[in-house]
Design a protein around this motif. Structure first.
Motif, PDB file in Angstrom:
ATOM      1  N   LEU A 221       0.831  -1.207   0.000  1.00  0.00           N
ATOM      2  CA  LEU A 221       0.000   0.000   0.000  1.00  0.00           C
ATOM      3  C   LEU A 221       0.865   1.256   0.000  1.00  0.00           C
ATOM      4  O   LEU A 221       0.637   2.202  -0.766  1.00  0.00           O
TER       5      LEU A 221
ATOM      6  N   ARG B 213       1.292   3.900  -3.221  1.00  0.00           N
ATOM      7  CA  ARG B 213       0.921   5.306  -2.992  1.00  0.00           C
ATOM      8  C   ARG B 213       2.087   6.220  -3.370  1.00  0.00           C
ATOM      9  O   ARG B 213       1.907   7.257  -3.997  1.00  0.00           O
TER      10      ARG B 213
ATOM     11  N   VAL C  37      -7.065   3.536   6.122  1.00  0.00           N
ATOM     12  CA  VAL C  37      -6.822   2.203   5.541  1.00  0.00           C
ATOM     13  C   VAL C  37      -7.333   1.133   6.498  1.00  0.00           C
ATOM     14  O   VAL C  37      -7.979   0.165   6.077  1.00  0.00           O
TER      15      VAL C  37
ATOM     16  N   ARG D  55      -5.765  -0.624  -1.993  1.00  0.00           N
ATOM     17  CA  ARG D  55      -4.581   0.036  -2.556  1.00  0.00           C
ATOM     18  C   ARG D  55      -4.994   1.214  -3.434  1.00  0.00           C
ATOM     19  O   ARG D  55      -4.437   2.310  -3.325  1.00  0.00           O
TER      20      ARG D  55
ATOM     21  N   ALA E 166      -6.291   3.992  -1.274  1.00  0.00           N
ATOM     22  CA  ALA E 166      -5.209   4.657  -0.537  1.00  0.00           C
ATOM     23  C   ALA E 166      -4.376   5.548  -1.450  1.00  0.00           C
ATOM     24  O   ALA E 166      -3.757   6.507  -0.994  1.00  0.00           O
TER      25      ALA E 166
END
Lengths: 475, 302
Positions: free
Chosen positions: B100, B104, B118, B150, B153
């Protein structure tokens, strides 16, 4: 951080997670270097066994036994020479003034014997020559080179058979030996160097004579230039008293330290970095093609061209890493076997303005710099095949096969002397280190041609891989 | 009217002699869940590939977040995340958290990592305790949920999901369905879902359309909640339909929801409908049929 940097950092972070792969590449690379260094070391040791004083004394004794058994013409002279050398403990493994003087004395005695057998008419000359040889023997036994060389100088000056030029050259050689103490016992390293220098001067004279008759082609001109360079380096070395020099590319084993010779040899011979660079393409992309990760990445806010250039840049950085590992690995491997005692020995470099001393590692570095574009090119081949085949391991294997095929074809072509057009194909004319040394498969290669060919090859591969990345459909 | 996040115009794709997509047009607005249904081999995969940039259209255009995908791919793709049927991870051998954070960072999303958010998303999907596990050791359903988190995020506003429920059990289907609807409603994210189950799509989508033989059929409106109160949806059948559409564009009337064959689905007020009707009559456009579109009742899960 801009997009390019961000992408490169992400790619690097991803690659770092596969640290074991990088570590494995490094270990394989270093292991190969150590294997080669070990081979050089054991080869040198075995050569030492054959050329050790004991081995050479044993050889001399065997020769004496043979002479006594077979009794060829003039065998007593040879027997006496060998007995003298053994009794006096004259080193037989390398050139020295007493060994050469003893050889010359034996040769002149044999010559005289032959003249006697053929009926020498002038008794006075015979007496004179016998007396002279006797004096030579005494001087050699005395072990002082100066009187011996002075006597030889005087004899030269009285020799009517020598031309003016030959006389001047012979006198120069003797004066040079006297001036720089070449034959002195404490300067034992100088005599072998002088011996090469003397041979080079003779060869240069020969080439000059050829030039006078108009038979000197470009190959001989290059040889003359090489001899000029070596002469300048040898003179500098003898005059400045530089016993330990790096000069790793030197052909004569006593010209450079074994450590540097070994480092140079393994660096030149080692071709594994090419395959490691190809394998790194695989490590970089891994299963990106088959796992769908490439398609996933294309969904992120990066142009395909940017993804391509980020990965290429990262691979380029890794290639520099491989290059550094190869360079320092060569030194480390050679030093592990031969010791690092001569690590700081200078290398002598010939320039138009004279001879210069540089750090010993610089010539090695230069050679490796020249090799690097060739390595990169094969890495680029693997890179291109990776994008085309979407399977990095097939690409790495394909590159390896192509490398060996090219080498085999190159040898065949060179053997068949079909060299006029093949030089632009088959990656055969791209090893800059060999081209700069004028030692490539293809004769008379200007370095500029090789540089242009390198750029062309690289450009074509880059374009193909770019096209495969940017225009291919992955869905 | 809510912001348009995705606009597809006359998308055509041919591979060899096979026409995969034929002049497909639709759009997707903020807070909307749009479903595109169809059996396998009818063009869903081709459309997903075109949207995600894995392949290129022969004709037509794709606009993401107001950016043309062909001209400004980087800006356009920064608005959308693409979730393939079989989830793919950048760091399959690492924990979910790592993946994740990595993705990002790769997307270049600014601000601190939304740790609490999250955890909340993961909690809703029943994945909170699995984020410490290696991505490749999760079940297929969990991997798909992780890929969904994912994308969220990363802060994208449009999520394009291929077969979002494939491989899920009944409980996971229900949780994911609720999650998507909540994200669309409360976070104003848009979802474009590709699937083949009409029942599933009807349960989660605001509008659905069927893709058959590369042609996108008319959108069926399932919920009214995203429509502006004063406008109602109409299906207009006219000839030539392009001329009718030109009338709409010229007068700045209504909003075209879909265009297929000789029909278009349009949102119009009563006044706009009157104006459009007059214009079409003046230009000799033959109006075959006009019918108001009806919506299904809201599902019980809301």
């Amino acid at each position: 951080m801009n997009r390019q940097q961000r992408l490169m950092k992400s790619e690097w972070l991803r690659l770092r997670r596969r640290g074991w792969g990088l570590f494995l590449c490094g270990v394989i690379l270093l292991s190969g270097l150590f294997v080669l260094a070990g081979r050089e070391f054991f080869w040198a040791r075995s050569m030492e066994r054959y050329t050790s004083p004991e081995a050479l004394a044993a050889d001399a004794k065997r020769e004496m036994e043979r002479l006594q058994a077979e009794q060829p013409e003039g065998y007593e002279i040879d027997l006496e020479k060998l007995r003298f050398l053994l009794e006096e403990g004259v080193p037989l493994s390398e050139p020295n003034w007493r060994l050469e003087a003893a050889e010359r004395l034996a040769s002149e005695r044999k010559q005289l014997l032959s003249l006697l057998k053929n009926g020498l008419e002038d008794e006075q000359e015979l007496t004179l020559r016998l007396a002279s040889l006797g004096r030579d023997e005494k001087l050699i036994r005395a072990g002082d080179p100066v009187p011996y060389l002075q006597k030889k100088r005087a004899e030269m000056q009285q020799n009517p058979d020598l031309s003016e030029e030959d006389l001047a050259l012979a006198l120069w050689k003797l004066d040079y030996q006297l001036e720089y103490g070449i034959a002195e016992e404490e300067n034992r390293w100088k005599y072998p160097v002088f011996s090469v220098l003397s041979g080079n001067i003779d060869r240069m004279r020969e080439l000059e004579r050829l030039a006078d008759t108009g038979f000197l082609d470009s190959g001989y001109r290059r040889e003359y230039r090489r001899l000029e360079r070596e002469l300048a380096l040898d003179c500098y070395r003898l005059e400045q008293g530089r016993e330990r020099i790096a000069n790793p590319g030197s052909a004569d084993y006593w010209d450079s330290e074994p450590f540097w010779s070994a480092a140079y040899q393994i660096q030149q011979e080692y071709r594994l970095p090419m395959l490691v660079l190809a394998a790194l393409c695989g490590l970089l992309f891994g299963r990106d093609f088959s796992s769908g990760r490439m398609a996933l990445l294309f969904g992120y806010p990066y142009r395909r061209g940017r993804i391509f250039s980020a990965r290429l840049s990262l691979w380029g950085l890794l290639a520099v890493g491989v290059w550094l590992l190869h360079f320092f690995g060569s030194i480390l491997a050679a030093g592990s076997f031969f010791g690092f005692g001569s690590l700081f020995s200078p290398a002598l470099i010939w320039t138009e303005s004279g001879v210069r001393e540089l750090p010993g590692a610089l010539p090695l570095l230069w050679e490796q710099l020249l090799d690097f574009p060739y390595y990169l090119l094969f890495g680029m081949l693997a890179w291109t095949l990776t994008w085309l085949l979407c399977n990095p391991w097939t690409a790495a294997g394909g590159t390896a096969v192509l490398v060996f095929l090219c080498k085999a074809l190159e040898s065949r072509i060179a053997y068949a002397e079909l060299v006029s057009w093949t030089r632009v194909l088959l990656f055969g004319n791209l090893e800059l280190s060999r081209v700069f040394q004028d030692n490539s498969t293809y004769f008379q290669n200007p370095p500029l041609l090789s540089i242009i060919l390198l750029l062309l090859h690289g450009g074509v591969l880059l374009l193909i891989s770019w096209d495969a990345c940017v225009r291919r459909e992955w869905g | 009217m809510k912001e348009r996040l995705l606009s597809v115009q006359n998308l055509t794709k041919q591979r060899g002699s096979q026409l995969l997509l034929r002049r497909v047009s639709f759009e997707c607005r903020r807070g909307e869940v749009v479903g595109i249904l169809g059996p396998q081999g009818e063009g869903k995969q081709a459309l997903f590939s075109l949207l995600s940039g894995a392949s290129f259209p022969d004709e037509g255009s794709i606009t993401l977040g107001g950016w043309d995908l062909a001209a400004r791919p980087e800006e356009a793709r920064s608005e959308a995340a693409f979730l393939p049927e079989h989830p793919v991870f950048f760091l399959p051998g690492e924990a979910g958290w790592e993946e994740l954070e990595f993705s990002r960072r790769l997307r270049g999303t600014e601000g601190p990592f939304p740790h609490g958010q999250v955890l909340e998303w993961a909690g809703k999907l029943g994945l909170a305790e699995k984020l410490d596990q290696r991505c490749d050791r999760l079940s297929l359903a969990e991997q798909k949920q992780l890929a969904l988190i994912r994308a969220l995020a990363e802060g994208v506003r449009l999520l394009v999901c291929e077969e979002p429920n494939a491989g899920y059990g009944p409980a996971e289907i229900r949780r994911t369905r609720e999650f998507i609807r909540a994200c669309a409603r409360h976070e104003e994210r848009a979802f474009l879902l590709f699937g083949h189950s009409a029942a599933e799509a009807e349960a989660v989508c605001d509008r659905i359309a069927v893709l058959t033989d590369g042609r996108l059929g008319g959108f069926r409106m399932l919920r009214e909640e995203f429509l502006p109160e004063e406008r109602r949806p109409y299906r207009i059948s006219a000839f030539p339909i392009e001329a009718a559409r030109a009338c709409l564009a010229e007068a700045g009337l209504g909003q075209v929801l879909a265009l297929y064959g000789e029909c278009m689905e349009v949102l119009l007020t009563a006044e706009e409908w009157g104006g459009l009707n007059r214009m079409m009559a003046e230009r000799g456009i033959h109006l075959h049929r006009v019918e108001p579109l009806r919506f299904q009742d809201e599902d019980d899960f809301e």
